[in-house]
Design a protein around this motif. Structure first.
Motif, PDB file in Angstrom:
ATOM      1  N   LEU A 140       3.728  -3.044  -7.738  1.00 23.92           N
ATOM      2  CA  LEU A 140       3.742  -3.928  -6.567  1.00 23.92           C
ATOM      3  C   LEU A 140       5.175  -4.144  -6.102  1.00 23.92           C
ATOM      4  N   ILE A 141       6.074  -4.306  -7.078  1.00 27.44           N
ATOM      5  CA  ILE A 141       7.479  -4.473  -6.713  1.00 27.44           C
ATOM      6  C   ILE A 141       8.008  -3.196  -6.063  1.00 27.44           C
ATOM      7  N   ALA A 142       7.646  -2.052  -6.672  1.00 31.30           N
ATOM      8  CA  ALA A 142       8.101  -0.779  -6.108  1.00 31.30           C
ATOM      9  C   ALA A 142       7.626  -0.629  -4.666  1.00 31.30           C
ATOM     10  N   MET A 143       6.418  -1.128  -4.401  1.00 28.44           N
ATOM     11  CA  MET A 143       5.863  -1.020  -3.059  1.00 28.44           C
ATOM     12  C   MET A 143       6.676  -1.847  -2.066  1.00 28.44           C
ATOM     13  N   VAL A 144       6.920  -3.102  -2.429  1.00 27.03           N
ATOM     14  CA  VAL A 144       7.681  -3.968  -1.522  1.00 27.03           C
ATOM     15  C   VAL A 144       9.107  -3.446  -1.370  1.00 27.03           C
ATOM     16  N   GLN A 145       9.683  -3.020  -2.487  1.00 27.91           N
ATOM     17  CA  GLN A 145      11.035  -2.482  -2.464  1.00 27.91           C
ATOM     18  C   GLN A 145      11.110  -1.270  -1.529  1.00 27.91           C
ATOM     19  N   GLY A 146      10.129  -0.372  -1.685  1.00 34.28           N
ATOM     20  CA  GLY A 146      10.093   0.824  -0.835  1.00 34.28           C
ATOM     21  C   GLY A 146       9.972   0.468   0.633  1.00 34.28           C
ATOM     22  N   TYR A 180       9.522  -3.716   9.003  1.00 31.83           N
ATOM     23  CA  TYR A 180       8.400  -4.590   9.305  1.00 31.83           C
ATOM     24  C   TYR A 180       8.316  -4.871  10.798  1.00 31.83           C
ATOM     25  N   LEU A 181       9.494  -5.087  11.409  1.00 32.91           N
ATOM     26  CA  LEU A 181       9.485  -5.343  12.854  1.00 32.91           C
ATOM     27  C   LEU A 181       8.908  -4.146  13.596  1.00 32.91           C
ATOM     28  N   THR A 182       9.317  -2.935  13.164  1.00 35.22           N
ATOM     29  CA  THR A 182       8.797  -1.734  13.823  1.00 35.22           C
ATOM     30  C   THR A 182       7.283  -1.664  13.693  1.00 35.22           C
ATOM     31  N   VAL A 183       6.786  -1.928  12.492  1.00 40.67           N
ATOM     32  CA  VAL A 183       5.332  -1.865  12.297  1.00 40.67           C
ATOM     33  C   VAL A 183       4.650  -2.933  13.144  1.00 40.67           C
ATOM     34  N   ALA A 189       5.532  -0.498   4.560  1.00 43.79           N
ATOM     35  CA  ALA A 189       5.533  -1.785   5.267  1.00 43.79           C
ATOM     36  C   ALA A 189       4.161  -2.029   5.885  1.00 43.79           C
ATOM     37  N   SER A 190       3.558  -0.992   6.469  1.00 43.21           N
ATOM     38  CA  SER A 190       2.216  -1.219   7.039  1.00 43.21           C
ATOM     39  C   SER A 190       1.215  -1.485   5.929  1.00 43.21           C
ATOM     40  N   ALA A 191       1.425  -0.888   4.760  1.00 43.18           N
ATOM     41  CA  ALA A 191       0.521  -1.152   3.642  1.00 43.18           C
ATOM     42  C   ALA A 191       0.557  -2.619   3.251  1.00 43.18           C
ATOM     43  N   VAL A 192       1.777  -3.164   3.176  1.00 46.94           N
ATOM     44  CA  VAL A 192       1.901  -4.567   2.800  1.00 46.94           C
ATOM     45  C   VAL A 192       1.226  -5.453   3.850  1.00 46.94           C
ATOM     46  N   ILE A 193       1.473  -5.144   5.132  1.00 45.97           N
ATOM     47  CA  ILE A 193       0.882  -5.948   6.205  1.00 45.97           C
ATOM     48  C   ILE A 193      -0.641  -5.885   6.153  1.00 45.97           C
ATOM     49  N   THR A 194      -1.168  -4.680   5.885  1.00 51.42           N
ATOM     50  CA  THR A 194      -2.616  -4.509   5.834  1.00 51.42           C
ATOM     51  C   THR A 194      -3.233  -5.314   4.700  1.00 51.42           C
ATOM     52  N   PRO A 215      -4.060  -5.498  -7.374  1.00 58.70           N
ATOM     53  CA  PRO A 215      -4.374  -4.057  -7.370  1.00 58.70           C
ATOM     54  C   PRO A 215      -5.824  -3.749  -6.992  1.00 58.70           C
ATOM     55  N   VAL A 216      -6.758  -4.659  -7.328  1.00 60.86           N
ATOM     56  CA  VAL A 216      -8.160  -4.437  -6.968  1.00 60.86           C
ATOM     57  C   VAL A 216      -8.303  -4.436  -5.450  1.00 60.86           C
ATOM     58  N   VAL A 217      -7.509  -5.297  -4.829  1.00 63.86           N
ATOM     59  CA  VAL A 217      -7.632  -5.499  -3.392  1.00 63.86           C
ATOM     60  C   VAL A 217      -7.003  -4.352  -2.601  1.00 63.86           C
ATOM     61  N   LEU A 218      -5.948  -3.750  -3.150  1.00 66.65           N
ATOM     62  CA  LEU A 218      -5.225  -2.723  -2.396  1.00 66.65           C
ATOM     63  C   LEU A 218      -5.990  -1.407  -2.372  1.00 66.65           C
ATOM     64  N   ALA A 219      -6.050  -0.805  -1.212  1.00 64.75           N
ATOM     65  CA  ALA A 219      -6.737   0.479  -1.089  1.00 64.75           C
ATOM     66  C   ALA A 219      -5.893   1.580  -1.736  1.00 64.75           C
ATOM     67  N   PRO A 220      -6.549   2.536  -2.414  1.00 72.74           N
ATOM     68  CA  PRO A 220      -5.788   3.643  -2.989  1.00 72.74           C
ATOM     69  C   PRO A 220      -4.970   4.385  -1.932  1.00 72.74           C
TER      70      PRO A 220
END
Lengths: 262, 458, 315
Positions: free
Chosen positions: A28-34, A44-47, A232-237, C133-138
């Protein structure tokens, strides 16, 4: 469950669970960091400034709501039937439903190609909502039926003796009592519908009907793949789902705890 | 009394549930979408949709804007579909009545395969003859129609431009920084990679988890051993068990152990992994085709570098080099290609005439082809059009323009197809063979024997 | 889960029939429920069984999905399935994946549930981290994992920084490590669900029983083995069935993270069916694979159900 009487034991427990949770936190951290790499918050603004974003959100909401309404209605009706009413060959019907649990979406794709086009459902929300609901309903009926089995028949019978009909009993006794499991059903269906990628991709082709899961596609071209904005779109979604889970968390757990899956 | 009431109750519950069923059915029926249709439509006005995996959305919009200067009353909506999902999306769309009017089609058995979708395409011979005259074939690059004509002679799509594979692309800044020169032979390639490695820079990166790009690499290797044999084998005129292929596959296999391939190549995809690493300046060399020309322009390079996740993107001048002579045979550098994509007109389109106008204009009009050529994504289908350099801002024209010109000129003479001769079964079998050799699961001899024995490959 | 549903039904019906006069009236009193279950049956059973039937028909064809004139080939596609080494590899991966992920998820799920029932501080935070993680789509998490497990990714970075640099390797590029990576992603994604269900089930264990055990001198481990574990047995059986179904359905993670590779090392039935049906256009063969998947799922469902039932009766 575990007893930790001494202060030291308490600290040890706390450390153990923290260490165990770390591997779950790491991606999760890697995701936000990325998502903050490269242009930083600008990603985020672009998305957020993708002009279609509100539309995509609305479409996802339509699909999720439609699916939730259908799943909830059909599940409650059927679970009530299975749990409290007389049906000859009940188990056979139930098994037929459960067998549907084993079916992956991929298998449905080819048959749905032809069905949706002949029924003129192609490029309508129904082409996504109906299969999604159909795949979700077996599991939710299983949950709801087990939950309803835990509601004493006497409660329902007493209401009937008082002159309330089956429908009234369902409406005034069963529905209010099943709120916790309803929360679980809503959260699970929301996750399934909101995250679905394959069905909207294939069956919702009009840019005005596309859903939020296609948002990352804006940043993936034939030759380019802007990972920072994809993340960024993943986090927003994911935010609406996490919010929904947090709101319904208590009910959700209560629903599952009342012997839903034993 | 009890009986009665229970009947009444049952009725009521029947009613409610029946209502439920009825609504769900009604809901299902309401979903029917109806589109307003004007049969076949007008040739100069209307609204059409175009779906493709290429060009990029910005380039597509450029094409449409140029088209609308001539045909302001035809509205074209371009929808770019990700390469990985194009086939799953286009299939039901073409089967439905609301599919795109114009769609991309490609030669061979890969994405948007002519074999799969030609049934949905209108024969475009009449319109191209009308536009360019009966000698139209002499005015366009032959590689276009040859891959987009069906076995029964139907011209299923018009090529807008072509792409070629074979060359490598380098980051000259990295070569200059470590005082290295691009390799010309296999030994130089190995020593260059050792040198880069000693500086902690990735030398060559290949998406070896991606069968399509492995095919380009092995194709180039076998062409440098014996030009043209690959195509002969693809069409069944030579055997895959030929010693030339054994040698080519052996060279390919050794690349994984002799330091040419990056560590973890088999888990890497050409897109996005390799592309992003190269554009982010982490890798010195990649094997990409002529579509990489688009990163020669300032605008193209800046956008691509920032899309690779680099903050304050500073582009570097990408330059192509010939594929190294890995077998020491002195053959000309390999180059093979086909129509990047063809535009097909959907037989079910209600705006067929307008769709034909758009397709013909983009594929045969000189102004349109100039736009295609200047975008540097494809090499134009019309042979008399080439990029007009004064209108194009390169990152470093001194370093880039002459190699680009040479590449485009060489491409104009190529007749060897990249994908066009490879049907689905062969593509699949080649993918399996390259993966098993790359992973060390089979010797080149074993893999090639299996490949040759696969039914339906020729 | 199916096992329990049937025993539950028995409980709803039979004990009452044995007790007093209410039971005899009950079948008469109980209103009929056909119409109540009809909408769900129409939608789920209707749509899904229609699709199965259609798939069964297609599985006898040699068809690319678009050609107007598919040729009938009888059982040839099924013969091909049995001869396809990739099919058998996929089956093997499914079985391995089910066993490994189920055991680890169960262990982790129980551990987390026990720990979070033990009055640790900030329990909600841990719960959220596990459930997100359950909530996030693969589709969302796959690129992250591709990056983490790349040769120059964060996982190797962590290994190097904790002094295990020697273990750093291209995880997704090797047949030997790609499947474990896929399994660990599956575990990451689904442990939250396992945890929540166990957490809920443990909430049902009566505190008096636990306290009584403590008074008798039972320690933490003893309580776990002899009170908690039996108390959540039903959940475990249900989760076994769900995990097995999940393993058979596996598609997104191997497809998005490793494309079934390298060299088919992470091929599952789902990825094989998708690849054959869509990119390769062997729709008939893909349909035959789909039918095989359904048959396997049914065999497995019946097997787990009967085994679960036997154990129940023994108890």
């Amino acid at each position: 469950m575990f007893e930790a009487r001494t202060r030291r034991a308490k600290v040890v427990l706390q450390i153990v669970i923290t260490l165990l949770v770390l591997p779950f936190l790491f991606p999760l951290i890697a995701m936000v960091q990325g998502s903050l790499a490269g242009a930083g918050w600008q990603n985020y603004l672009t998305v957020l400034s993708v002009p279609e974003l509100p539309l995509f959100f609305r479409n996802s909401a339509v699909v999720a709501l439609g699916t939730i309404v259908i799943v909830y209605a059909l599940t409650m009706l059927a679970a009530f039937g299975f749990s409290k009413l007389h049906i000859r060959g009940k188990e056979v019907y139930f098994w037929m439903l459960l067998a549907a649990l084993t079916l992956p979406e991929v298998v449905l794709l080819t048959p749905l190609f032809s069905t949706t086009t002949t029924l003129n459902l192609y490029n309508t929300y129904w082409a996504v909502i109906l299969p999604l609901a159909a795949l979700q309903v077996p599991f939710t009926i299983l949950l709801a039926r087990n939950f309803m089995n835990g509601i004493p028949d006497e409660l329902f019978d007493a209401a009937r003796v008082d002159g309330a009909g089956t429908v009234k009993g369902f409406w005034y006794i069963i529905l209010p009592l099943t709120r916790p499991i309803a929360a679980a059903i809503i959260v699970l269906t929301l996750i399934g519908a909101w995250n679905d990628y394959l069905l909207p991709l294939v069956f919702l082709v009009d840019p005005t009907t596309q859903t939020i899961t296609l948002l990352p596609q804006f940043f993936v071209g034939q030759f380019s793949n802007d990972q920072t904005k994809v993340l960024a779109s993943a986090v927003i979604t994911a935010i609406p789902e996490i919010a929904a889970y947090l709101c319904l968390q208590r009910l959700f757990e209560r629903g599952l705890s009342a012997g839903a899956l034993k | 009394m009890m009986f009665q009431s229970s009947v009444a109750k049952r009725r009521r519950s029947t009613l409610i549930v029946a209502l439920g069923v009825a609504t769900s059915l009604a809901l299902a029926l309401v979903g029917c979408s109806s589109s307003t249709a004007t049969a076949s439509g007008s040739a100069t006005s209307g609204k059409i949709t175009w779906w493709g995996w290429t060009p990029e959305i910005g380039v597509g919009k450029q094409y449409i804007a140029a088209f609308n200067k001539v045909y302001p009353n035809i509205t074209v909506t371009y929808k770019q579909v990700a390469t990985a999902s194009y086939d799953s999306v286009i299939r039901p769309a073409l089967a439905s009545s609301v599919g795109p009017d114009v769609f991309n089609m490609a030669p061979g058995g890969g994405i948007g395969s002519i074999g799969s979708y030609q049934g949905s395409a209108v024969d475009l011979t009449p319109v191209v003859t009308k536009a360019l005259g009966s000698n139209w074939k002499s005015k366009v690059a032959p590689i276009g129609p040859s891959g987009l004509t069906t076995s029964s002679g139907k011209l299923a799509a018009l090529s807008v431009g072509s792409t070629f594979a074979g060359p490598m692309w380098i980051n000259p800044d990295l070569f200059a920084k470590y005082n290295l020169t691009p390799p010309k032979t296999l030994d130089e390639w190995i020593s260059t990679c050792q040198a880069f490695k000693s500086h902690g820079v990735t030398c060559f990166e290949q998406g070896a988890g991606d069968p399509g790009f492995n095919m380009d690499l092995i194709h180039a290797i076998s062409d440098s051993i014996q030009p043209g044999l690959w195509t002969q084998a693809s069409t069944g005129k030579a055997k895959w068990t030929n010693p030339v292929f054994v040698q080519a596959w052996t060279i390919f296999q050794k690349m994984f152990s002799n330091g040419i391939m990056q560590t973890g190549a088999l888990g890497t995809q050409q897109y996005p992994d390799v592309n992003n690493d190269f554009l982010a300046g982490k890798t010195a060399m990649v094997m990409m085709g002529t579509w990489y020309m688009q990163y020669s322009t300032s605008a193209g390079a800046t956008a691509a570098v920032s899309a690779a996740g680099v903050a304050n993107a500073k582009p570097f001048p990408v330059v192509s080099i010939p594929f190294p002579d890995v077998a020491g045979k002195g053959n000309p550098a390999p180059l093979f290609g086909d129509a990047d994509f063809g535009l097909a007109v959907n037989v079910k389109s209600k705006q067929q005439k307008a769709a034909e106008t758009f397709v013909t204009w983009l594929a045969t009009n000189e102004k349109a082809q100039q736009v295609v050529s200047n975008a540097l994504n494809d090499i134009s289908a019309l042979t008399n059009v080439s990029p007009s350099w004064p209108d194009i801002t390169l990152v470093d024209s001194a370093k880039q323009q002459s190699t680009l010109d040479a590449l485009i000129k060489q491409a104009g003479t190529v007749t060897e197809p990249r994908l066009g001769a490879i049907n689905k079964a062969l593509g699949q079998a080649l993918g399996v063979a390259s993966a098993s050799v790359a992973g060390g699961k089979a010797t080149p001899q074993q893999a090639l024997a299996t490949l040759q024995a696969t039914p339906g490959i020729g | 889960m199916t096992a329990t549903t049937s025993t539950r039904t028995l409980r709803v019906g039979s004990p009452k029939q044995a007790g007093g006069d209410a039971p005899r009236k009950r079948p008469l009193l109980q209103p009929r429920g056909y119409l109540w279950i009809l909408p769900a049956l129409v939608l789920s059973v209707g749509l899904i069984y229609y699709c199965i039937g259609y798939t069964g028909y297609i599985s006898t064809l040699d068809w690319n999905g678009t050609a107007p004139d598919p040729t009938s080939v009888g059982a040839a596609n099924y013969v091909k399935v049995f001869q396809d080494p990739v099919f058998w590899e996929a089956i093997q991966h499914t079985i391995i994946s089910f066993l490994v992920t189920f055991v680890i998820q169960t262990a982790l799920g129980i551990l987390f549930a026990v720990l979070l029932h033990s009055k640790v501080r900030l329990g909600v935070v841990y719960k959220i981290v596990l459930f997100v993680p359950v909530v996030l789509a693969p589709a969302i998490t796959a690129p992250v994992f591709r990056q983490i497990f790349a040769y120059d990714g964060q996982f190797n970075w962590v290994l190097t920084h904790v002094g295990l640099g020697g273990l750093a390797q291209p995880w997704l590029a090797q047949s030997s490590t790609a499947l474990p990576v896929i399994m660990s992603i599956t575990i990451w994604q689904w442990t939250g669900m396992t945890f929540i269900l166990y957490y809920a089930a443990m909430g049902q264990i009566e505190t008096e029983v636990l306290e009584a055990a403590r008074i008798d001198g039972a320690g933490n481990i003893r309580t776990l083995v002899s009170i908690i574990w039996p108390g959540i047995r039903g959940t475990t059986i249900a989760l076994a069935t769900l995990s097995a179904i999940g393993a058979l359905k596996t598609f997104d993670i191997p497809y998005l993270v490793s494309m079934g590779g390298p060299n088919f090392a992470t091929e599952f039935l789902g990825t094989l069916i998708y690849r054959q049906s869509i990119p390769l256009g062997n729709v008939g063969y893909g349909a035959a694979l789909s039918i095989m998947l359904l048959v396997l799922a049914l065999i497995m469902g019946i097997f787990l159900n009967t085994r679960g039932r036997e154990k129940k009766e023994v108890r």
